[in-house]
Scaffold this active site. Sequence first.
Site, mmCIF file in Angstrom:
data_model
loop_
_atom_site.group_PDB
_atom_site.id
_atom_site.type_symbol
_atom_site.label_atom_id
_atom_site.label_comp_id
_atom_site.label_asym_id
_atom_site.label_seq_id
_atom_site.Cartn_x
_atom_site.Cartn_y
_atom_site.Cartn_z
ATOM 1 C CG HIS A 1 -6.034 3.116 4.916
ATOM 2 N ND1 HIS A 1 -5.338 3.709 5.623
ATOM 3 C CD2 HIS A 1 -5.675 2.345 4.197
ATOM 4 C CE1 HIS A 1 -4.181 2.970 5.540
ATOM 5 N NE2 HIS A 1 -4.387 2.082 4.709
ATOM 6 C CG HIS B 1 0.052 1.346 6.430
ATOM 7 N ND1 HIS B 1 0.697 1.636 5.289
ATOM 8 C CD2 HIS B 1 -1.185 0.818 5.899
ATOM 9 C CE1 HIS B 1 -0.122 1.489 4.288
ATOM 10 N NE2 HIS B 1 -1.398 0.991 4.564
ATOM 11 C CB CYS C 1 -0.868 -0.133 1.236
ATOM 12 S SG CYS C 1 -1.766 1.288 1.513
ATOM 13 C CG ASP D 1 -0.719 2.913 -12.232
ATOM 14 O OD1 ASP D 1 -1.895 2.513 -11.816
ATOM 15 O OD2 ASP D 1 0.290 2.962 -11.484
ATOM 16 C CG ASP E 1 -10.744 28.684 -10.266
ATOM 17 O OD1 ASP E 1 -10.922 29.271 -11.347
ATOM 18 O OD2 ASP E 1 -11.289 27.503 -10.214
ATOM 19 N N GLY F 1 -17.567 15.549 1.970
ATOM 20 C CA GLY F 1 -17.216 15.466 0.678
ATOM 21 C C GLY F 1 -16.759 14.063 0.373
ATOM 22 C CG MET G 1 -5.268 -1.713 9.350
ATOM 23 S SD MET G 1 -6.255 -1.384 7.656
ATOM 24 C CE MET G 1 -5.574 -0.075 7.144
ATOM 25 C CG HIS H 1 -5.350 -2.375 3.518
ATOM 26 N ND1 HIS H 1 -4.228 -2.716 4.092
ATOM 27 C CD2 HIS H 1 -4.817 -1.191 2.774
ATOM 28 C CE1 HIS H 1 -3.235 -1.894 4.233
ATOM 29 N NE2 HIS H 1 -3.857 -0.856 3.503
ATOM 30 C CD GLU H 2 -7.203 0.632 -0.330
ATOM 31 O OE1 GLU H 2 -7.329 1.554 -0.344
ATOM 32 O OE2 GLU H 2 -6.250 -0.296 -0.451
ATOM 33 C CG ASP I 1 -14.211 34.478 -4.900
ATOM 34 O OD1 ASP I 1 -14.574 33.598 -5.928
ATOM 35 O OD2 ASP I 1 -14.925 35.075 -4.280
#
Length: 493
Positions: free
Chosen positions: A220, A226, A90, A173, A453, A188, A234, A216-217, A313
């Site tokens: 997190h 870890h 990982c 990738d 921005d 979010g 982990m 495992h994910e 802004d």
Amino acid sequence: IMEGSLPLMIVVIVALCGAVPLPTPSQEEISKEYLSQYFSDVGVSAPNSIWRSSLDSFDDTLRKMQEFFGLEVTGQLDSNTIEVMAQPRCGYTDVTRYSHFAGNPKWRKPLITYRITQYTPDLNQRDVDAAIAKALKVYSDVIPLDFKQVYSGTADMMMKFKGRDHEDFAPFDGQGGVLAHAFSPGEGLGGDAHFDEDETWTLTSSGTNLFLVAAHELGHALGLGHSKVKTALMFPTYQYVTTEDYELSEDDRQGVQALYGARETSAQPTTKPDPNPKPTKMPSPKRQPNPEPDPEPTSEPPPDRCSRYLIFDAATSINGSLHFFKDGHFWKRGSSWDGISVEKIESVWPGIKKVDAAYEYKKTNTVIFFEGDHYWGINGNTVLPGYPKPISDFDLPSSVTKVDAAVYVPFTSRTLIFVRGKYWSYNEMLGRMDSGYPKTISIELSGIGYNVDSAFQNRGYLYFSSGFRQTEYHYERKRVIRTMLNNGWMDCN
């Protein structure tokens, strides 16, 4: 795997064949990348950082890595060390025993919803649902959290299978590289998990076992980092183990219970909800004599700083504190990182209603605010006399009527000024633009997007925002360090 607005990735490094040769320059460079990503002192917030020779000693960092994996601590790039570096793993930084993310983010409600928006064709939908449910159950068995799958709307944990660019600024990738990544608990993207569709997902020892990677994910996504314990889920390196009757190791259990506490296995609901509840009679309200109407709000409330779609802004440092501007307001984050305050721009700097771009020039203790076709000079909370002035003072062409972003780069004594996909370099010492500009952002500053921005400098790095996403950038090396969301600065966990 991802911490806050940061992607933490499971990386498979190509195995070396046969006897491991003595280090070559290419092996040394690979090793530096490995140590930088997993063992440098940059902290969990920048797991994908480049090798920083000016900050880290290669030999010292190598010794840390050797000690972590129980190797002979030589400080040399020997064959055993190279062999460990070649193992699938990982991408999160390594620590001792179980660990948590900075600030110990966690879910603060007992029921967490999750939704799978895109499935892999490698498995049928029922098997994917079962694997994810099983991965979550290993945690709900030992902590007082329950998980519920939903099939529409926004869930706490959003999951999907998609290859390459999948809209979180951390593209996969292709097969054999990054397997998946997720985000730590929060608003979010917090808790979301993404799986690389270019992998071959299975429920067996062949291919990539979905249950083990997901477990495992999702560790997190619950706030776990870890562990140094090799038998722990982990632990950094990915390794297949039998998934039948799978239970968390003692180290994993202690880690997640340190965040959420232990589930009381004997606890059961004492009552069941009445399927036909009788309506409760509410008392009649007392008659009020001609109430006065609610007063009109005196000012517009500040924007939601924790929205995952927050777009700045402008942003800049002012006297050691970061300032983020949005819709006539600004948030101030002190150098001690002890909280966020919000104020109206005009209440601090009278006459300035909006800031389109801003930068700090410390040599003159001046901050420049751009507003439309003019700019202001600021010193602390004081607007300097003689302002505003036209932005043509910066040798910008007459066609430029608004600046999108600006940032001062200390080591070059230049201010970068961004306008609609291009940028200029302004020489502060000479008071004029450098020749050869404007240049195209996407070509000269590859990886930060097509437009900027807002931009600011902090602790030696430049931060460029494009929409609600932000890129941490090493300007000297022209290299992206990591990507995040703008609200990552807003203490929303």
